[in-house]
Design a protein around this motif. Structure first.
Motif, short mmCIF file in Angstrom:
data_model
loop_
_atom_site.label_atom_id
_atom_site.label_comp_id
_atom_site.label_asym_id
_atom_site.label_seq_id
_atom_site.Cartn_x
_atom_site.Cartn_y
_atom_site.Cartn_z
N ARG A 211 0.96 -0.87 0.05
CA ARG A 211 0.22 -0.25 0.02
C ARG A 211 1.02 1.04 0.28
N GLN A 212 2.02 1.14 -0.27
CA GLN A 212 3.25 2.35 -1.07
C GLN A 212 2.60 3.57 -1.33
N ASP A 213 3.11 4.77 -0.56
CA ASP A 213 2.57 5.81 -1.14
C ASP A 213 3.73 6.91 -1.18
N VAL A 214 4.57 5.99 -1.68
CA VAL A 214 6.29 6.97 -1.39
C VAL A 214 6.88 6.62 -3.34
N VAL A 215 6.10 5.88 -4.13
CA VAL A 215 5.99 6.58 -5.73
C VAL A 215 4.72 5.48 -6.62
N PRO A 216 3.95 6.02 -6.34
CA PRO A 216 2.47 5.86 -7.22
C PRO A 216 2.14 5.10 -7.84
N GLU A 217 1.93 4.34 -8.57
CA GLU A 217 1.40 4.10 -10.06
C GLU A 217 1.18 4.65 -10.49
N LEU A 218 0.52 6.22 -10.63
CA LEU A 218 0.10 7.19 -11.58
C LEU A 218 0.87 8.26 -11.81
N LEU A 226 7.50 6.04 -16.52
CA LEU A 226 8.16 7.10 -15.58
C LEU A 226 7.44 8.28 -16.58
N SER A 227 6.61 9.17 -15.52
CA SER A 227 6.60 10.72 -16.13
C SER A 227 7.96 11.29 -14.95
N ILE A 228 8.84 11.43 -16.09
CA ILE A 228 9.67 12.86 -15.02
C ILE A 228 9.67 13.48 -13.73
N LEU A 229 8.87 14.74 -14.64
CA LEU A 229 8.43 15.18 -14.19
C LEU A 229 7.55 15.50 -13.11
N TRP A 230 5.84 14.50 -13.92
CA TRP A 230 5.21 13.87 -12.44
C TRP A 230 5.96 13.71 -11.03
N SER A 231 6.95 13.12 -11.52
CA SER A 231 7.85 12.33 -10.34
C SER A 231 8.52 13.80 -9.74
N TRP A 232 8.65 14.25 -9.63
CA TRP A 232 9.58 16.08 -9.61
C TRP A 232 8.69 16.33 -8.32
N PHE A 233 7.42 16.75 -8.75
CA PHE A 233 6.87 16.96 -8.31
C PHE A 233 6.11 16.29 -6.77
N LEU A 235 7.40 13.40 -5.90
CA LEU A 235 8.46 13.28 -4.30
C LEU A 235 8.74 14.47 -3.98
N SER A 236 8.23 16.00 -4.29
CA SER A 236 8.80 17.24 -3.73
C SER A 236 7.93 17.76 -2.64
N GLY A 237 6.20 16.68 -2.47
CA GLY A 237 5.80 17.24 -1.84
C GLY A 237 4.60 17.68 -2.38
N MET A 238 4.53 18.01 -4.26
CA MET A 238 2.97 18.70 -4.28
C MET A 238 2.20 17.81 -5.12
N ALA A 239 0.78 18.52 -5.31
CA ALA A 239 -0.02 17.76 -6.28
C ALA A 239 0.36 17.67 -8.12
N ASP A 245 -6.76 19.30 -13.22
CA ASP A 245 -6.87 18.93 -12.48
C ASP A 245 -6.21 17.81 -12.22
N ILE A 246 -6.34 17.68 -10.46
CA ILE A 246 -5.33 16.79 -9.56
C ILE A 246 -5.34 15.72 -10.26
N ILE A 247 -4.27 14.83 -10.96
CA ILE A 247 -4.21 13.23 -11.04
C ILE A 247 -3.01 12.67 -9.87
N ILE A 248 -2.98 12.71 -9.17
CA ILE A 248 -2.09 12.37 -7.53
C ILE A 248 -2.01 13.81 -7.10
N GLN A 249 -2.85 13.46 -5.45
CA GLN A 249 -3.64 13.71 -4.51
C GLN A 249 -1.23 13.86 -3.79
N ALA A 250 -1.60 15.61 -3.13
CA ALA A 250 0.04 15.48 -2.86
C ALA A 250 0.10 14.58 -1.59
N ARG A 251 1.08 14.86 -1.66
CA ARG A 251 1.80 13.15 0.28
C ARG A 251 1.32 14.04 1.09
#
Length: 313
Positions: A211-218, A226-233, A235-239, A245-251
């Motif tokens: 159930r990890q939320d460190v690197v989401p499947e989305l 992998l979407s490099i820019l999405w991963s940066w947003f 992992l940096s704490g942003m949605a 449209d919000i694709i992945i909520q901020a952690r």
């Protein structure tokens, strides 16, 4: 030299001498990674895994193949030396090797083996290890791994795929160059290393927490890219957004600390642009800044995943 060297042992009595030889080796920062009792299996291993060890210790009298008799002669040694010469020449690599035996006179009198360094079994272990370490230290690959030992521990600990080690070596080889870069050869390997790191972070965490939320499947598309820019947003704490449209909520808490986020943003900005026909030459300091940002990210990952694994156990 500080990094331990990895050694392959070929000796028909490997099972009997390995424990004592290993104890002696570890005192001198030498690791006997693998051993074989016969030339056939040893040569096959060398052909497929020559990048997995730094040096080779050969017995003076060992078996040609698993079915060989225990007759004492140097046929297997001569065959192995001949095959080694061919393999090293073909692959363009340097792997030092020596002979450890109780039969010094027989080895030294053979013309094929006359140039090989020979040490007496049970008496000259230290001298042998010192010789091998001295020879290995001349190797460029060892020099790089020694200089960046904390980074290459990631491969030793199974925290990065083994097939990415050569890619990282190629990246680090360029650090000593003052060449200017604006082509794929310089920055694409760094981009691919970033992707490999995030993918491995995903896999390592998922293995321990489904159930990890460190690197989401989305963060991956339907093809698993992998979407490099999405991963940066993310992992940096942003949605992660697409338009409004919000694709992945901020952690709740960012995965990356602030300095890693900033370094990685700079690294991504440069390698994303510079790997796509950047119109101007990039000075070697720019290349180095990107590489050192990558190394900082790798060290962060090493600490993070080690702590994460400990918490999950």
């Amino acid at each position: 030299m500080s990094r331990s060297i990895k050694v392959l042992l070929l000796d028909d009595d490997a099972g009997e001498i390995l424990t004592d030889l290993n104890m002696s080796a570890k005192l001198h920062r030498v690791l006997i990674k693998e051993s074989f009792t016969n030339a056939k299996e040893g040569i096959a291993y060398i052909k497929e895994n020559h990048d997995q060890f730094d040096a080779i210790i050969l017995d003076g009298f060992f078996l040609a193949n698993p079915e060989s008799s225990k007759k004492k002669d140097i046929t297997a040694l001569k065959k192995t030396v001949d095959e080694l010469t061919k393999i090293l020449y073909k692959e363009g690599i340097q792997i030092p090797y020596c002979v450890l035996t109780g039969y010094l006179d027989e080895i030294g009198s053979d013309s094929i083996l006359s140039d090989i360094k020979v040490f007496r079994k049970g008496k000259h272990n230290k001298e042998m290890f010192d010789y091998l370490k001295s020879e290995v230290s001349k190797n460029e690959v060892y020099q790089i791994k020694n200089e960046f030992e904390k980074i290459f521990e990631l491969f030793d600990q199974g925290l990065l795929p083994a097939d990415k080690e050569e890619d990282l070596l190629e990246i680090l080889r360029k650090l000593k160059s003052e060449q200017k870069y604006n082509d794929d050869d310089a920055f694409n390997p760094i981009r691919k290393m970033y992707e490999a790191l995030i993918n491995e972070l995903h896999d390592q965490v998922l293995e321990r927490n489904k159930r990890q939320d460190v690197v989401p499947e989305l963060l991956y598309n339907d093809k698993g890219d992998l979407s490099i820019l999405w991963s940066w947003f993310y992992l940096s704490g942003m949605a992660v957004k697409s338009g409004d449209d919000i694709i992945i909520q901020a952690r709740k808490n960012p995965v990356w600390p602030s300095h890693i986020s900033k370094l990685t943003k700079s690294m991504i900005d440069i390698f994303q642009e510079a790997s796509h026909d950047y119109p101007e030459d990039v000075h070697h300091y720019t290349y180095k800044s990107v590489v050192f940002a990558l190394l900082e990210l790798l060290l962060w990952y090493k600490t993070f995943i080690t702590n994460y694994n400990a918490q999950q156990n």
